[in-house]
Scaffold this motif. Structure first.
Motif, mmCIF file in Angstrom:
data_model
loop_
_atom_site.group_PDB
_atom_site.id
_atom_site.type_symbol
_atom_site.label_atom_id
_atom_site.label_comp_id
_atom_site.label_asym_id
_atom_site.label_seq_id
_atom_site.Cartn_x
_atom_site.Cartn_y
_atom_site.Cartn_z
ATOM 1 N N HIS A 85 41.332 34.118 42.412
ATOM 2 C CA HIS A 85 42.083 34.414 43.631
ATOM 3 C C HIS A 85 43.384 33.599 43.683
ATOM 4 C CE1 HIS A 85 38.385 36.382 45.065
ATOM 5 N NE2 HIS A 85 39.172 36.979 45.941
ATOM 6 N N LYS A 86 43.308 32.376 43.251
ATOM 7 C CA LYS A 86 44.501 31.526 43.255
ATOM 8 C C LYS A 86 45.539 32.042 42.264
ATOM 9 C CE LYS A 86 45.878 26.645 42.981
ATOM 10 N NZ LYS A 86 45.387 25.240 42.782
ATOM 11 N N GLU A 87 45.103 32.456 41.084
ATOM 12 C CA GLU A 87 46.021 32.942 40.061
ATOM 13 C C GLU A 87 46.682 34.252 40.472
ATOM 14 O OE1 GLU A 87 43.642 33.204 36.566
ATOM 15 O OE2 GLU A 87 43.857 31.075 36.051
ATOM 16 N N VAL A 88 45.897 35.184 41.007
ATOM 17 C CA VAL A 88 46.460 36.478 41.411
ATOM 18 C C VAL A 88 47.400 36.292 42.593
ATOM 19 C CG1 VAL A 88 45.899 38.764 42.340
ATOM 20 C CG2 VAL A 88 44.543 37.808 40.471
ATOM 21 N N ALA A 89 47.034 35.390 43.519
ATOM 22 C CA ALA A 89 47.921 35.118 44.654
ATOM 23 C C ALA A 89 49.256 34.546 44.178
ATOM 24 C CB ALA A 89 47.249 34.147 45.621
#
Length: 429
Positions: A328-332
């Motif tokens: 989630h952090k990477e895609v955000a």
């Protein structure tokens, strides 16, 4: 004496055989009139819409939830129904309990799922731990704090509001000062404030609440599975979430957990909770958390919803919490770069305070945000949303969570936004 029952056709046949002027016909005439009246009592015809098959469009749900549901979870929810009090159902509920404990990072025995959306868990938490007249503090920096404050007021609590503008956050010093002043039995905070796109820091707040004998209630409906939360380590007394966001199940179930401090408060109250449906003295038995061998009937749980929730928690367990947080952090971050390349401004300026599952952008100058969202829905079959509650007119929201948390989906969202920026520009007076 045995009573004879006649169908209308049988009575007509007997009338015909006996003749119109027969004693039988005379006796049966009132009964036939009553039958005729009952058969002609329907005056509202079947609605035309109910005579057509169900049609549901295929959409990209890139708003703040619900999110698209993966085929595996849809398949689980379509399994044959079993009784809500069958032994096999109890086993599924036990699995759900263990899955929630993993997702929440807690060993709390009093861990269940509410039959209802996140609001059901929200009301359950307040109704069971707060009595009329007791002091509570609600941290409000978006719509969810506003909702909890209203719920607490409706059941008679003495509500004290700490208010920030959408996107603002509360320091631990501010929180402790408010607790020292108002001496509440409960302090509420939203971890993932989806109306503003903020992920609020939690560390240290539980320690403050314990120091002042106050319960710490946290809402993780928009953040669970997308951002780290540690119920036991962070001394959170009550934690809840919803099924329809990063967990990817359909809306309608809401995990919640109470630790021993919270249980001591809610099971030693002087008055009964205002809601029978949400009364944890009953729900704890229904979920096998009260130590009793038998589970009594309380309400009919959403069987198919529990199938789906179990499957969503199984997927999270297979993937691993840390991997889910990382993705989630990477895609955000990938989405942030794309938005900035489009010349858009992120609403939450501090990167560490951004909610990974729901990104907010400031409404670009010269544009009507409603027109942009309508354009994106019409031309791209894609849901994005505006603000909610106090953030209406301030932000547009993009949600990429759970099954939708992929860079390819971020690209689709960015393409749709670029198209809207090209075709929806308006000049403002």
């Amino acid at each position: 004496m045995q009573r004879a029952f006649f169908s209308r056709s049988a009575l007509l046949a007997q009338n015909a055989a006996a003749g119109l002027d027969s004693p039988l016909a005379a006796r049966c005439a009132p009964m036939l009139q009553r039958l005729d009246r009952s058969m002609s009592s329907v005056t509202i015809p079947p609605p035309a819409c109910m005579l057509r098959p169900l049609e549901v469009p295929l959409r990209y749900l890139f708003g703040p939830g619900p999110s698209n549901v993966p085929p595996r979870i849809l398949a689980a929810s379509s399994r044959p129904i079993i009784g809500h009090l069958h032994p096999e159902m109890y086993e599924i509920m036990n699995d759900i309990k263990r899955g929630i404990q993993y997702a929440f990072q807690t060993e709390n025995n009093m861990t269940i799922s509410m039959s209802g959306s996140g609001h059901a868990a929200m009301e359950c938490a307040v109704f069971n731990t707060v009595e009329p007249g007791e002091s509570v503090i609600i941290a409000i920096n978006g719509i969810w704090g506003e909702r909890v404050a209203e719920i607490a007021e409706r059941m008679g609590a003495n509500v004290h509001r700490m208010v920030k503008q959408p996107g603002g956050y509360f320091s631990n010093k501010e929180i402790e000062q408010a607790i020292e002043k108002h001496k509440p039995v409960l302090f509420f905070l939203t971890h993932g404030e989806s109306s503003a796109g903020l992920c609020h820091p939690v560390d240290g707040i539980g320690d403050i609440c314990r120091k002042h004998n106050c319960l710490f209630l946290v809402d993780t409906v928009a953040s669970l599975g997308a951002a780290p939360i540690f119920m036991d380590k962070q001394n959170i007394d009550i934690l809840y979430t919803g099924s329809q966001k990063a967990l990817n199940a359909p809306p309608g179930t809401a995990p919640i957990s109470f630790n021993d401090r919270a249980c001591n408060k809610m099971f030693n109250r002087k008055t009964k909770p205002v809601s029978y449906l949400f009364d944890m003295t009953h729900l704890s038995n229904y979920w096998g958390c009260d130590g009793k061998a038998a589970r009594a009937y309380h309400h009919t749980g959403p069987v198919s919803g529990f199938f789906a929730l179990r499957e969503s928690l199984a997927i999270l367990a297979e993937k691993g919490l840390e991997e889910s947080w990382k993705k989630h952090k990477e895609v955000a971050a990938y989405l942030y770069r794309g938005l900035e390349d489009l010349g858009l401004k992120l609403f939450i300026s501090e990167r560490d305070l951004r909610l990974p599952s729901v990104t907010t952008i400031a409404i670009p100058a010269g544009y009507d945000w409603r027109e942009m969202l309508a354009y994106i829905m019409k031309h791209h079959q894609m849901e994005m949303t505006g603000g909610l509650g106090p953030s209406i007119g301030m932000v547009m929201r993009i949600g990429l969570m759970g099954y939708n948390c992929e860079k390819t989906n971020a690209d689709l969202a960015l393409h749709a936004l670029a198209d809207a920026l090209k075709n929806c520009k308006k000049s403002k007076a």
